[in-house]
Design an enzyme around this catalytic site. Sequence first.
Site, PDB file in Angstrom:
ATOM      1  N   HIS A 165       0.336  14.020  -6.600  1.00 31.15           N
ATOM      2  CA  HIS A 165       0.373  14.202  -8.054  1.00 31.15           C
ATOM      3  C   HIS A 165       1.802  14.342  -8.546  1.00 31.15           C
ATOM      4  CE1 HIS A 165      -4.013  15.770  -7.970  1.00 31.15           C
ATOM      5  NE2 HIS A 165      -3.980  14.517  -8.297  1.00 31.15           N
TER       6      HIS A 165
ATOM      7  N   GLU B  43      -8.481 -11.662  -3.802  1.00 25.82           N
ATOM      8  CA  GLU B  43      -7.721 -10.863  -2.840  1.00 25.82           C
ATOM      9  C   GLU B  43      -8.282 -10.988  -1.426  1.00 25.82           C
ATOM     10  OE1 GLU B  43      -7.909  -6.802  -4.295  1.00 25.82           O
ATOM     11  OE2 GLU B  43      -9.850  -7.203  -5.206  1.00 25.82           O
TER      12      GLU B  43
ATOM     13  N   ASN C  64      -1.196  -8.213  -3.000  1.00 26.81           N
ATOM     14  CA  ASN C  64      -1.030  -7.097  -2.061  1.00 26.81           C
ATOM     15  C   ASN C  64      -2.126  -7.108  -0.991  1.00 26.81           C
ATOM     16  OD1 ASN C  64       0.979  -6.522  -3.846  1.00 26.81           O
ATOM     17  ND2 ASN C  64       0.147  -4.578  -4.533  1.00 26.81           N
ATOM     18  N   ASP C  65      -3.368  -7.270  -1.426  1.00 25.94           N
ATOM     19  CA  ASP C  65      -4.466  -7.335  -0.467  1.00 25.94           C
ATOM     20  C   ASP C  65      -4.621  -8.723   0.133  1.00 25.94           C
ATOM     21  OD1 ASP C  65      -5.371  -4.754  -0.179  1.00 25.94           O
ATOM     22  OD2 ASP C  65      -6.796  -4.871  -1.825  1.00 25.94           O
TER      23      ASP C  65
ATOM     24  N   ARG D  26      -0.234  -3.241   5.900  1.00 30.14           N
ATOM     25  CA  ARG D  26       1.140  -3.125   5.402  1.00 30.14           C
ATOM     26  C   ARG D  26       1.683  -1.703   5.494  1.00 30.14           C
ATOM     27  NH1 ARG D  26      -2.014  -3.743   0.736  1.00 30.14           N
ATOM     28  NH2 ARG D  26      -1.729  -2.192  -0.907  1.00 30.14           N
TER      29      ARG D  26
ATOM     30  N   CYS E 211      -1.571 -10.407 -10.291  1.00 30.66           N
ATOM     31  CA  CYS E 211      -1.251  -9.017 -10.586  1.00 30.66           C
ATOM     32  C   CYS E 211      -0.705  -8.279  -9.365  1.00 30.66           C
ATOM     33  CB  CYS E 211      -2.471  -8.290 -11.134  1.00 30.66           C
ATOM     34  SG  CYS E 211      -3.924  -8.346 -10.066  1.00 30.66           S
TER      35      CYS E 211
END
Length: 573
Positions: free
Chosen positions: A192, A434, A457-458, A468, A505
Amino acid sequence: MTERVLKGLGVSAGIRTGKAFVYAPVRLTDVEKKKTQDTDTEVERLRKAKTACEAELQVLIEKAQRTLGEEKAVILKGQISFLQDPTFYPPMEKLIVGVQLTAESAIHQVVTQVAALFESMKNEYMRERAADVRDVGNRMFAQLCERKGTQLSDIGEPVILVADDLTPSDTVQLDKNLVLGFVTRIGGKTSHTAILANSLGIAAILGLGDGVDQIQHGDELLIDGSTGNCILNPLVSTKESYHALMQRDEAEKAELQAYVDRDAVTKDGFRVELAANIGTVEESVSLLSQGAEAVGLYRTEFLFMGQSQMPDEETQYKAYRQVAEAMKGRPVIIRTLDIGGDKELPYLDLPKEMNPFLGYRAIRLCLDRKELLITQLRAILRAGVHGDVKIMFPMISGMEEWRQAKEIYEQVREQLSTEGISYADSVELGIMIEIPSAALLASRFAKEVDFFSIGTNDLVQYTVAVDRMNEKVAYLYDYFHPAVIRLIKTVIDASGDVGKWTGMCGSMAGDPLAAPLLLGLGLHEWSMAASSLSKVKKVITDLNRSDCEALTERILEMDTAAEVREALLAFKP
């Protein structure tokens, strides 16, 4: 004094210099186990501490809602939920009555046990919730004793804050005018503290470890949030070199500012849409002033994380509506709940899996627990009345999943219509690409969906079978891998063949080095972190698409990622 370079994890970029303010509040540590004969008095003390904590947290929640937005305030609401949890507060009273512990000792024992439980979990996000448990315990403990140590309220001049840890309630109180940045002993990218630091725009280095012990109150610090370097008592020459870096960064920012309001159009007239990825409502507020033409990915899971229960339809509707209104009629692509893998929701009680990234997550979870998807789609469609909202389903691997999701979408539309509730009747539906199976079936999907958005990314890790996050094999993770490039081309070509569009994206979209390749492939919409928009726009406006197409033809004949990267670095249009 000797200059020392301490290394941590940079989680929020920026270079800052200033005096160290060592934050040493009252903490619930090393409390001696004491007993009492007056259990009634101790129970009353405990109850008063709990009530005071709830009141303090409520004040902080209201401040967070004003300054950071609802989705950050839920972090603190989650802490109040601990106080109301039957496994947290009641056991404290039982320890006082049954074992005759003092209120302090009872708090210490329960907090230690609950925090240890969270820390034993495999999921990083859940492990870092232990900090929330300790935060609540520290706050209760502070109510029971005379406050000592340095407090955030003691800060009266610009400083760099140094602490073992900064709890969510600490971070919400930070005054950006006085806190130039902060350094902590512990913390990770999903904590957080990191999330709030990025929202506040404060330079931050977490996880400095024992290096924190070398910093004294009043020492001079130079921190670089992009590299994770914390320089203690920097030499004049070091400050001068960093000053030059800061000047260069400022000059680059000034240059890029000229591109904020420009369209992303190549020299030969090919226009693309530059959008931004967001995870919270408040991030949308400044997107237009940063040059974003749309929200290309709204990660709705952040609205669900940090809460003790699933946000209801009204809560979701308000969040989606705020983003739609902030974009003033420009497109907003809302991704349905992408939870699972490394992102867990305690209240869903998801099963433990050997390989969660390939398991019960995202659309698979939502098609199994349809009430999750139905509630979310109702909220999105209602919010669509207030802007140009689009819906995107994640982790689609085959036509069956897409068609099931589409069927539920149609059922929700019928529900809203029957109930007489206003909703957006014409919403574009797309899927994230993805998984390689979806990319290979792109020509089939293109006949039914309205758009694609490639999540590199995926897609990269699934295509080349690389985790990764595993440092042993991370060198193999590269979106310039020829196989990945071929899959991207397959998807873009498939959409173009039927007059539809493809966006991206994943992080590749925000990499200026990748821009010539993506232009050559004909990518229509690029979505990235807002901070990358002007950098990518500058590159695009300096290029001719025809040159990029010629480069891409050569790249498609290459065998390795190294060759691709070398060709892009050498490219001079």
